[in-house]
Design a protein around this motif. Structure first.
Motif, mmCIF file in Angstrom:
data_model
loop_
_atom_site.group_PDB
_atom_site.id
_atom_site.type_symbol
_atom_site.label_atom_id
_atom_site.label_comp_id
_atom_site.label_asym_id
_atom_site.label_seq_id
_atom_site.Cartn_x
_atom_site.Cartn_y
_atom_site.Cartn_z
ATOM 1 N N VAL A 1 0.857 -1.192 0.000
ATOM 2 C CA VAL A 1 0.000 0.000 0.000
ATOM 3 C C VAL A 1 0.894 1.243 0.000
ATOM 4 C CG1 VAL A 1 -1.767 1.275 1.266
ATOM 5 C CG2 VAL A 1 -1.801 -1.225 1.254
ATOM 6 N N GLU A 2 0.652 2.101 -0.957
ATOM 7 C CA GLU A 2 1.413 3.346 -1.049
ATOM 8 C C GLU A 2 0.535 4.517 -0.621
ATOM 9 O OE1 GLU A 2 3.326 3.951 -4.798
ATOM 10 O OE2 GLU A 2 4.060 1.887 -4.878
ATOM 11 N N ALA A 3 1.176 5.530 -0.104
ATOM 12 C CA ALA A 3 0.454 6.726 0.327
ATOM 13 C C ALA A 3 -0.140 7.443 -0.884
ATOM 14 C CB ALA A 3 1.390 7.665 1.077
ATOM 15 N N HIS A 4 -1.365 7.888 -0.724
ATOM 16 C CA HIS A 4 -1.949 8.771 -1.731
ATOM 17 C C HIS A 4 -1.385 10.167 -1.503
ATOM 18 C CE1 HIS A 4 -5.744 6.047 -2.196
ATOM 19 N NE2 HIS A 4 -4.723 5.606 -2.887
ATOM 20 N N SER A 5 -1.365 10.967 -2.536
ATOM 21 C CA SER A 5 -0.880 12.337 -2.390
ATOM 22 C C SER A 5 -1.811 13.122 -1.467
ATOM 23 C CB SER A 5 -0.818 13.024 -3.758
ATOM 24 O OG SER A 5 -2.128 13.259 -4.249
#
Length: 81
Positions: free
Chosen positions: A68-72
């Protein structure tokens, strides 16, 4: 970034919020300075909480939370409620 690191960053930002409010009350900063800095802190907190929630959801679905990557901040701030 793991959940413990996320929680530590969230805690640090909340502490910074409290310091800013104290600095305003004691006259060390102006309302505008407090407002400008709080706006940035609140956006960062929204981003971190969003990432933490999505990591936890991934775990529940059997997916590695590390995927899971951070959303902007821009994306997080424009979620529909």
């Amino acid at each position: 970034m793991d959940d413990t690191t996320l929680m530590h960053q969230i805690s640090n930002l909340v502490d910074e919020e409290h310091k800013l409010r104290t600095q305003l009350q004691t006259g060390k900063i102006t309302e505008q300075e407090e407002h400008d800095r709080l706006k940035g802190i609140e956006a960062q907190l929204d981003q971190l909480w969003d990432l933490l929630r999505r990591r936890r959801a991934a775990k529940l679905q059997g997916v590695s939370p590390d995927e899971v990557e951070a959303h902007s901040i821009e994306e997080v701030e424009h979620y529909l409620q």
